[in-house]
Design a protein around this motif. Structure first.
Motif, PDB file in Angstrom:
ATOM      1  N   CYS A 197       0.856  -1.191   0.000  1.00  0.00           N
ATOM      2  CA  CYS A 197       0.000   0.000   0.000  1.00  0.00           C
ATOM      3  C   CYS A 197       0.891   1.240   0.000  1.00  0.00           C
ATOM      4  CB  CYS A 197      -0.909   0.026   1.225  1.00  0.00           C
ATOM      5  SG  CYS A 197      -2.257  -1.166   1.184  1.00  0.00           S
ATOM      6  N   ILE A 198       0.595   2.181  -0.884  1.00  0.00           N
ATOM      7  CA  ILE A 198       1.378   3.406  -0.988  1.00  0.00           C
ATOM      8  C   ILE A 198       0.473   4.604  -0.725  1.00  0.00           C
ATOM      9  CG2 ILE A 198       2.780   4.863  -2.507  1.00  0.00           C
ATOM     10  CD1 ILE A 198       3.527   2.339  -4.076  1.00  0.00           C
ATOM     11  N   VAL A 200       0.486   8.916  -0.621  1.00  0.00           N
ATOM     12  CA  VAL A 200       1.285  10.044  -1.093  1.00  0.00           C
ATOM     13  C   VAL A 200       0.377  11.228  -1.363  1.00  0.00           C
ATOM     14  CG1 VAL A 200       1.146   9.250  -3.488  1.00  0.00           C
ATOM     15  CG2 VAL A 200       3.063  10.704  -2.793  1.00  0.00           C
ATOM     16  N   LEU A 208       5.761   9.106  -7.674  1.00  0.00           N
ATOM     17  CA  LEU A 208       5.252   7.825  -8.193  1.00  0.00           C
ATOM     18  C   LEU A 208       5.897   7.480  -9.528  1.00  0.00           C
ATOM     19  CD1 LEU A 208       1.469   8.182  -7.265  1.00  0.00           C
ATOM     20  CD2 LEU A 208       3.107   6.573  -6.256  1.00  0.00           C
ATOM     21  N   VAL A 223      -0.716  -3.924  -5.687  1.00  0.00           N
ATOM     22  CA  VAL A 223      -0.294  -2.658  -5.081  1.00  0.00           C
ATOM     23  C   VAL A 223      -1.509  -1.737  -5.029  1.00  0.00           C
ATOM     24  CG1 VAL A 223       1.197  -0.633  -5.297  1.00  0.00           C
ATOM     25  CG2 VAL A 223       2.066  -2.904  -5.934  1.00  0.00           C
ATOM     26  N   ILE A 225      -2.823   2.211  -4.115  1.00  0.00           N
ATOM     27  CA  ILE A 225      -2.267   3.563  -4.017  1.00  0.00           C
ATOM     28  C   ILE A 225      -3.356   4.561  -3.666  1.00  0.00           C
ATOM     29  CG2 ILE A 225      -0.943   5.363  -5.196  1.00  0.00           C
ATOM     30  CD1 ILE A 225      -0.307   3.168  -7.352  1.00  0.00           C
ATOM     31  N   VAL A 316       3.875   1.987   2.493  1.00  0.00           N
ATOM     32  CA  VAL A 316       4.897   2.933   2.071  1.00  0.00           C
ATOM     33  C   VAL A 316       4.302   4.335   2.103  1.00  0.00           C
ATOM     34  CG1 VAL A 316       6.487   3.592   0.229  1.00  0.00           C
ATOM     35  CG2 VAL A 316       5.892   1.173   0.554  1.00  0.00           C
ATOM     36  N   LEU A 318       5.018   8.229   1.175  1.00  0.00           N
ATOM     37  CA  LEU A 318       5.872   9.124   0.404  1.00  0.00           C
ATOM     38  C   LEU A 318       5.524  10.574   0.694  1.00  0.00           C
ATOM     39  CD1 LEU A 318       5.798   7.250  -3.057  1.00  0.00           C
ATOM     40  CD2 LEU A 318       7.426   6.976  -1.169  1.00  0.00           C
ATOM     41  N   GLN A 342       9.592   7.712   3.155  1.00  0.00           N
ATOM     42  CA  GLN A 342      10.557   8.472   2.369  1.00  0.00           C
ATOM     43  C   GLN A 342      11.324   9.422   3.281  1.00  0.00           C
ATOM     44  OE1 GLN A 342       8.804  10.502  -0.941  1.00  0.00           O
ATOM     45  NE2 GLN A 342      10.678  11.598  -1.498  1.00  0.00           N
ATOM     46  N   HIS A 372      11.881   1.892  -4.757  1.00  0.00           N
ATOM     47  CA  HIS A 372      11.407   0.837  -5.661  1.00  0.00           C
ATOM     48  C   HIS A 372      12.214  -0.445  -5.472  1.00  0.00           C
ATOM     49  CE1 HIS A 372      14.872   2.319  -7.973  1.00  0.00           C
ATOM     50  NE2 HIS A 372      14.867   1.151  -8.563  1.00  0.00           N
ATOM     51  N   ILE A 375      11.183  -2.138  -2.115  1.00  0.00           N
ATOM     52  CA  ILE A 375       9.890  -2.813  -2.253  1.00  0.00           C
ATOM     53  C   ILE A 375      10.069  -4.140  -2.982  1.00  0.00           C
ATOM     54  CG2 ILE A 375       7.608  -2.724  -3.343  1.00  0.00           C
ATOM     55  CD1 ILE A 375       7.646   0.315  -2.890  1.00  0.00           C
TER      56      ILE A 375
END
Length: 386
Positions: A197-198, A200, A208, A223, A225, A316, A318, A342, A372, A375
């Motif tokens: 899971c991201i 941002v 991205l 994934v 996002i 994650v 960002l 990050q 990247h 991950i």
């Protein structure tokens, strides 16, 4: 001793770039009404803007897209060849064509965007956009200048860390997290990763692109996002990421079963959750109230994913403004999952990842260009241990 009063001595210096003299004048008058903001120049095309920053670097540039001689996208690319630190806010129409241009700018390194009102002749609406959206974004992109100047401000921020990290909406007591740990979270090395899971926000499209462009083939897991964006942008962003990556990206659809090797982007205006239904994970969309002033919100996704995947989840966080994702990261850690943040040096705004780090929830803190790889390694290594 420095104090809030120092803002007049250390104002945010702004360059306004727009081909309309009326718009330039209106923006200028709105900005200079604030003692912490100073307009150091104006330009009516991109070429003039590029020339200006070569000899007088502002703290922030407000940049239109459609202009004669040199358009805003071309000017942005020229500036970014030598300067990645200058905050640049795109100020353009959010029509279909305008949205595509703005997204292109964001993926090419624009810091943020503000949509011009559809009717720029409506002065009250125009001024409302400037006061409620543009000016707060200018200040957020200059954390050491203007109203943010001074040791007193930084001391106040340190003394009120707990308040900064509180959710901005009433908490759901059914999913209330445990107290924040005071030291970095334990790394659970033996847990196989089954989903990523991201989360941002500001600076996200370019971040991205940096991450996804390095994947030449799909990951072996799905994934999910969340990028803070309105509806007209997320479909365009999904297409852009797919075009530069071996990992395909699509807007999530309600009730769709998630598959390995596919990335799902939350549509603008909708929260995205994931649910385990009979052993299969599916995406679910809703329009529940915003959390952290955002819909979609990272916390919503992270909470649901922690329930669905438990220790098999990698979260994650960002670049982005605010603290969205911090409370969700707590749920991931409580489920013995993994969290990456990050680092400050490569974040446009170290709000969201910084909140995770300060709360002791980041097991790894990495520069953007290493995320990247990390991950990929975590997914492949931990799946081999399963």
């Amino acid at each position: 001793m420095a104090s809030l009063l120092d803002s007049k001595d250390n104002p945010i210096r702004i360059l306004i770039v727009d081909d309309s003299a009326v718009i330039r004048r209106t923006i200028r008058h709105a900005l200079i009404a604030h003692s912490d903001l100073e307009v150091v120049g104006t330009a009516n095309d991109g070429a003039a803007a590029v020339a200006f920053v070569q000899h007088t670097k502002p703290d922030v540039m407000i940049l239109d897209v459609e202009m004669p001689i040199m358009d805003g996208i071309t000017a942005l690319k020229e500036i970014r060849k030598s300067d990645w630190s200058l905050p640049i806010i795109m100020f353009s129409s959010l029509t279909k064509v305008g949205s595509q241009s703005t997204l292109t700018a964001l993926t090419e390194g624009a810091s943020d965007y503000v949509g011009k009102p559809d009717n720029t002749s409506d002065m009250q609406e125009f001024l409302t956009v400037l006061e409620q959206t543009l000016i707060p974004k200018i200040r957020a992109l200059c954390p050491d200048k203007g109203l943010n100047t001074g040791l007193a401000v930084r001391k106040l921020a340190r003394n009120n860390t707990k308040d900064v990290l509180k959710p901005r909406t009433a908490p759901d007591l059914s999913v209330a997290p445990h107290p924040v740990p005071s030291s970095p979270a334990k790394l659970f090395d033996n847990n196989p990763i089954e989903a990523v899971c991201i989360g941002v926000s500001t600076g996200g499209p370019a971040a991205l692109v940096t991450v996804f462009s390095q994947w030449t083939e799909p990951l072996k897991v799905p994934v999910f996002i969340v990028q803070h964006m309105p509806a007209q942008f997320t479909e365009l962003l999904a297409k852009k990421l797919t075009s530069i990556s071996g990992m395909p990206v699509k807007e999530a659809v309600h009730g769709e079963v998630a598959i390995a090797g596919q990335a799902y982007l939350a549509p603008g205006g909708h929260h995205m959750t994931v649910k385990d239904i009979g052993g299969r994970i599916a995406t679910h969309l809703n329009q529940d109230p915003p959390e952290n002033f955002c819909r979609p919100a990272v916390d919503v996704l992270f909470r649901s994913a922690a329930r669905a995947y438990g220790s098999r989840l990698l979260g994650v966080v960002l670049t982005g403004m605010g603290s969205d994702g911090m409370l969700g990261a707590q749920h991931i850690i409580q489920a013995k999952g993994q969290v990456i943040a990050q680092d400050e040096a490569t974040s446009l705004i170290w709000g969201m990842p910084g909140a995770v780090v300060r709360a002791g929830l980041a097991q790894k803190i990495l520069p953007l260009d290493e995320i990247h790889t990390e991950i990929s390694l975590m997914v492949s290594r931990k799946r081999s241990l399963a």
